[in-house]
Write a protein that holds these residues in place. Sequence first.
Motif, PDB file in Angstrom:
ATOM      1  N   LYS A 112       0.798  -1.223   0.000  1.00 44.45           N
ATOM      2  CA  LYS A 112       0.000   0.000   0.000  1.00 44.45           C
ATOM      3  C   LYS A 112       0.834   1.279   0.000  1.00 44.45           C
ATOM      4  CE  LYS A 112      -3.739  -2.409   0.078  1.00 44.45           C
ATOM      5  NZ  LYS A 112      -4.519  -2.530  -1.193  1.00 44.45           N
ATOM      6  N   ALA A 113       2.155   1.156   0.128  1.00 42.19           N
ATOM      7  CA  ALA A 113       2.970   2.373   0.155  1.00 42.19           C
ATOM      8  C   ALA A 113       4.443   2.004   0.033  1.00 42.19           C
ATOM      9  CB  ALA A 113       2.734   3.177   1.428  1.00 42.19           C
ATOM     10  N   ILE A 114       5.242   3.002  -0.352  1.00 43.96           N
ATOM     11  CA  ILE A 114       6.705   2.905  -0.333  1.00 43.96           C
ATOM     12  C   ILE A 114       7.222   4.055   0.519  1.00 43.96           C
ATOM     13  CG2 ILE A 114       8.828   3.042  -1.703  1.00 43.96           C
ATOM     14  CD1 ILE A 114       7.287   1.827  -4.045  1.00 43.96           C
ATOM     15  N   GLY A 115       8.075   3.734   1.487  1.00 40.56           N
ATOM     16  CA  GLY A 115       8.691   4.753   2.338  1.00 40.56           C
ATOM     17  C   GLY A 115      10.184   4.800   2.096  1.00 40.56           C
ATOM     18  N   ILE A 116      10.797   5.947   2.374  1.00 40.05           N
ATOM     19  CA  ILE A 116      12.210   6.147   2.068  1.00 40.05           C
ATOM     20  C   ILE A 116      12.925   6.790   3.248  1.00 40.05           C
ATOM     21  CG2 ILE A 116      13.871   7.057   0.396  1.00 40.05           C
ATOM     22  CD1 ILE A 116      11.506   7.619  -1.479  1.00 40.05           C
ATOM     23  N   THR A 117      14.127   6.284   3.515  1.00 42.94           N
ATOM     24  CA  THR A 117      15.091   6.982   4.361  1.00 42.94           C
ATOM     25  C   THR A 117      16.420   6.978   3.621  1.00 42.94           C
ATOM     26  OG1 THR A 117      16.085   7.135   6.570  1.00 42.94           O
ATOM     27  CG2 THR A 117      15.772   4.930   5.678  1.00 42.94           C
ATOM     28  N   VAL A 119       1.969  12.165   1.489  1.00 38.21           N
ATOM     29  CA  VAL A 119       2.180  11.598   0.154  1.00 38.21           C
ATOM     30  C   VAL A 119       2.975  12.584  -0.704  1.00 38.21           C
ATOM     31  CG1 VAL A 119       1.064  10.794  -1.957  1.00 38.21           C
ATOM     32  CG2 VAL A 119       0.072  10.233   0.275  1.00 38.21           C
ATOM     33  N   MET A 120       4.082  12.109  -1.298  1.00 39.83           N
ATOM     34  CA  MET A 120       4.886  12.936  -2.195  1.00 39.83           C
ATOM     35  C   MET A 120       4.479  12.751  -3.646  1.00 39.83           C
ATOM     36  SD  MET A 120       8.733  12.940  -0.580  1.00 39.83           S
ATOM     37  CE  MET A 120       9.043  11.186  -0.713  1.00 39.83           C
ATOM     38  N   GLY A 121       3.833  11.652  -3.943  1.00 40.44           N
ATOM     39  CA  GLY A 121       3.408  11.350  -5.300  1.00 40.44           C
ATOM     40  C   GLY A 121       3.053   9.876  -5.387  1.00 40.44           C
ATOM     41  N   THR A 122       2.607   9.464  -6.551  1.00 35.50           N
ATOM     42  CA  THR A 122       2.309   8.047  -6.763  1.00 35.50           C
ATOM     43  C   THR A 122       3.322   7.448  -7.722  1.00 35.50           C
ATOM     44  OG1 THR A 122       0.719   8.642  -8.479  1.00 35.50           O
ATOM     45  CG2 THR A 122      -0.138   8.260  -6.260  1.00 35.50           C
ATOM     46  N   LYS A 149       5.293   5.781 -10.678  1.00 31.06           N
ATOM     47  CA  LYS A 149       5.195   5.858 -12.131  1.00 31.06           C
ATOM     48  C   LYS A 149       4.534   4.587 -12.670  1.00 31.06           C
ATOM     49  CE  LYS A 149       9.319   8.689 -13.085  1.00 31.06           C
ATOM     50  NZ  LYS A 149      10.663   8.658 -13.720  1.00 31.06           N
ATOM     51  N   PRO A 150       3.625   4.716 -13.642  1.00 32.88           N
ATOM     52  CA  PRO A 150       2.934   3.533 -14.174  1.00 32.88           C
ATOM     53  C   PRO A 150       3.877   2.465 -14.714  1.00 32.88           C
ATOM     54  CG  PRO A 150       1.852   5.540 -14.911  1.00 32.88           C
ATOM     55  CD  PRO A 150       3.109   5.976 -14.227  1.00 32.88           C
ATOM     56  N   GLU A 151       4.969   2.873 -15.359  1.00 29.24           N
ATOM     57  CA  GLU A 151       5.883   1.880 -15.923  1.00 29.24           C
ATOM     58  C   GLU A 151       6.588   1.066 -14.839  1.00 29.24           C
ATOM     59  OE1 GLU A 151       8.055   5.952 -16.334  1.00 29.24           O
ATOM     60  OE2 GLU A 151       6.002   5.147 -16.343  1.00 29.24           O
ATOM     61  N   LEU A 152       6.887   1.718 -13.685  1.00 25.33           N
ATOM     62  CA  LEU A 152       7.496   0.980 -12.572  1.00 25.33           C
ATOM     63  C   LEU A 152       6.467   0.064 -11.923  1.00 25.33           C
ATOM     64  CD1 LEU A 152       9.682   3.778 -10.927  1.00 25.33           C
ATOM     65  CD2 LEU A 152      10.492   1.812 -12.243  1.00 25.33           C
ATOM     66  N   ALA A 153       5.251   0.566 -11.758  1.00 21.53           N
ATOM     67  CA  ALA A 153       4.185  -0.255 -11.176  1.00 21.53           C
ATOM     68  C   ALA A 153       3.955  -1.503 -12.011  1.00 21.53           C
ATOM     69  CB  ALA A 153       2.899   0.561 -11.060  1.00 21.53           C
ATOM     70  N   SER A 154       3.939  -1.337 -13.323  1.00 25.45           N
ATOM     71  CA  SER A 154       3.740  -2.479 -14.208  1.00 25.45           C
ATOM     72  C   SER A 154       4.895  -3.466 -14.114  1.00 25.45           C
ATOM     73  CB  SER A 154       3.579  -1.987 -15.645  1.00 25.45           C
ATOM     74  OG  SER A 154       3.467  -3.072 -16.545  1.00 25.45           O
ATOM     75  N   ALA A 163      -0.533   1.040  -9.580  1.00 31.81           N
ATOM     76  CA  ALA A 163      -0.017   2.331 -10.045  1.00 31.81           C
ATOM     77  C   ALA A 163      -0.435   3.470  -9.126  1.00 31.81           C
ATOM     78  CB  ALA A 163      -0.498   2.603 -11.463  1.00 31.81           C
ATOM     79  N   SER A 164      -1.379   3.209  -8.243  1.00 32.34           N
ATOM     80  CA  SER A 164      -1.792   4.238  -7.282  1.00 32.34           C
ATOM     81  C   SER A 164      -1.006   4.161  -5.978  1.00 32.34           C
ATOM     82  CB  SER A 164      -3.296   4.117  -6.992  1.00 32.34           C
ATOM     83  OG  SER A 164      -3.588   2.857  -6.388  1.00 32.34           O
ATOM     84  N   THR A 165       0.045   3.316  -5.935  1.00 30.13           N
ATOM     85  CA  THR A 165       0.846   3.178  -4.717  1.00 30.13           C
ATOM     86  C   THR A 165       1.494   4.508  -4.354  1.00 30.13           C
ATOM     87  OG1 THR A 165       1.353   0.873  -5.264  1.00 30.13           O
ATOM     88  CG2 THR A 165       2.769   1.949  -3.634  1.00 30.13           C
ATOM     89  N   PRO A 166       1.222   5.049  -3.154  1.00 31.22           N
ATOM     90  CA  PRO A 166       1.810   6.340  -2.783  1.00 31.22           C
ATOM     91  C   PRO A 166       3.259   6.190  -2.314  1.00 31.22           C
ATOM     92  CG  PRO A 166       0.439   5.540  -0.998  1.00 31.22           C
ATOM     93  CD  PRO A 166       0.282   4.551  -2.127  1.00 31.22           C
ATOM     94  N   ILE A 167       4.060   7.200  -2.612  1.00 35.40           N
ATOM     95  CA  ILE A 167       5.406   7.315  -2.052  1.00 35.40           C
ATOM     96  C   ILE A 167       5.292   8.270  -0.868  1.00 35.40           C
ATOM     97  CG2 ILE A 167       7.824   7.777  -2.523  1.00 35.40           C
ATOM     98  CD1 ILE A 167       6.477   5.594  -4.291  1.00 35.40           C
ATOM     99  N   ILE A 168       5.573   7.745   0.319  1.00 33.71           N
ATOM    100  CA  ILE A 168       5.358   8.511   1.554  1.00 33.71           C
ATOM    101  C   ILE A 168       6.623   9.275   1.932  1.00 33.71           C
ATOM    102  CG2 ILE A 168       4.760   8.375   3.991  1.00 33.71           C
ATOM    103  CD1 ILE A 168       2.442   7.686   2.154  1.00 33.71           C
ATOM    104  N   SER A 169       6.461  10.530   2.259  1.00 36.88           N
ATOM    105  CA  SER A 169       7.577  11.379   2.661  1.00 36.88           C
ATOM    106  C   SER A 169       8.271  10.793   3.888  1.00 36.88           C
ATOM    107  CB  SER A 169       7.055  12.784   2.985  1.00 36.88           C
ATOM    108  OG  SER A 169       8.084  13.632   3.406  1.00 36.88           O
ATOM    109  N   GLY A 170       9.574  10.555   3.754  1.00 36.20           N
ATOM    110  CA  GLY A 170      10.315   9.888   4.815  1.00 36.20           C
ATOM    111  C   GLY A 170      11.146  10.833   5.656  1.00 36.20           C
ATOM    112  N   LEU A 171      12.372  10.419   5.945  1.00 36.37           N
ATOM    113  CA  LEU A 171      13.210  11.158   6.884  1.00 36.37           C
ATOM    114  C   LEU A 171      14.635  10.645   6.791  1.00 36.37           C
ATOM    115  CD1 LEU A 171      12.234   9.787  10.450  1.00 36.37           C
ATOM    116  CD2 LEU A 171      11.804   8.610   8.312  1.00 36.37           C
TER     117      LEU A 171
END
Length: 523
Positions: free
Chosen positions: A82-87, A219-222, A224-229, A235-243
């Motif tokens: 349901k999401a991707i988070g980044i540090t 949410v920073m964005g969703t 990219k469709p090509e990566l989701a595929s 493709a609606s997977t949100p990229i969550i603002s991390g830290l």
Amino acid sequence: MSSEFLQDGPLVVALDSSTTSTKAIVVDAAGNVWHTAKRNIQLHTPAMDEYEHTASRWWETSRDTIAEVLSKLSTQDKDRVKAIGITHQRESFAPFTTDGTPLRRGILWLDSRAASQIERYGSAHIHELSGKPAGVTPALYKMIWVKENEPGVLEGADKVTDVLAYITFNLTGRWAASTASADSLGILDIKRFDYADELLDIAGLRRDQMPDLVPPGSVMGTLKPELASEWGISASTPIISGLGDGQAAGVGAAAVTPDVAYLNLGTAVNAGVASHDYVYDPVFRTLVGGVPGDFVFEVVQSSGSYLAGWFRETLGDPKLLGEPDPELDAAASEIPPGCEGLITLPYWNAVQSPYWDAIARGAVVGWRGTHSRAHMYRSILESIGFEMKLNLESIEAGTGTKITTLRAMGGGTRSELWRQIMADTAGVPITLCAEDEISALGAAVVAMAGIGAHGSGGVEQSAREMAHFGITVEPNMDLHEQYREVARVQRKLYPQLKDTFQELYQLAEKYPSSRPESPQAEL
């Protein structure tokens, strides 16, 4: 698959792009790590005190690790992502074109080339504005170095960003950063959670070159469709603002109150506590916290497990190539505390907390013919403990709250000797975090909070739900008192050697070494 793993509910992918590698994990809402993947990143040292990455590797390794961990999920479980988070490694930065092409290598947090810029520009005003004492880690001073030594590089860039913003652009197509990641660059007005025009001007940057700022957990964005595929997720997977990775480690350890500190025994050693209030202090640096609106008071010592590894690689068993040496640990365990009068000043990579001196150097004082390699090794470990104790006392003064527990993570916790020394010198119990990739887990916590996985309790609730712990190392308070006596002697060394370090710096500048590698090669 372990029966403890949750068979329903959300999963998140968490990414940690660090100094030596990028790691990705898949995590469920109980904090169970399903799968991991890792790709190494080569560290370049084009000259003395210079540390760089080929900036494109930040994305390449992120793409590959995410693809690998997702490939290990069933189709049904991919639907639960349901999401991707980044540090990320803090303070590191690079200039890019609009399409994400790097214009030079990324300059890293541990790079200390900007000693002259720190001396000329560092001030109490910049410290108060940014929350960062003048030192080698904030990118601000290295940006000034680039402005002065590589004219046109920053001015000609479309974007100048930290690691997280570059990865976010490649995931979403949007140049966006978290306030809790970009803050570590030292160009934000930290109390306003926004860029400081004054600091941008000093760095030679413009606002249009900066990524958008998003609060952590938003949410920073969703994707990219090509990566989701390609990865088989929505493709609606949100990229969550991390830290940043330091704050993320604290969140992963559920160190979300001022009485519980995180202690990261990694390449550098750092420790910090959460605070609702903004305070700036000569010893610690103030960062934007993972809880929106909060701050983190953090102390940092550049020579952490790096220094122990340096010793093993340079003076240890050459067959081990710097890897942990059980025989050396055993020999050092037999050496009495205080190392029979041998004391180390662990400033191999300058000193941050508490002195913030970019030209400080290491020293070992008290050699006698009866001292051995094991004495020096133990003295190095003890010295890191002495420095940490001094720094923790400053954090307690800043919060007005006594630290009752240290929650530890990082490669250094694998050494029974070192973790006991850290507990004994601090005089505080150390509880080990069960998860190795604790910063990635912190990013997963923020991502879970961002999608409301644990209700309305936010990051604090998600952290408590997802943190896991191992053993607790109790301090030997008799040894603690003995160490306090040794530490009093050790703390006299820096003031007595400060002028000597200045002279050595001037000699090094007068007679510089030459290195064959060019910093502009292999972008």
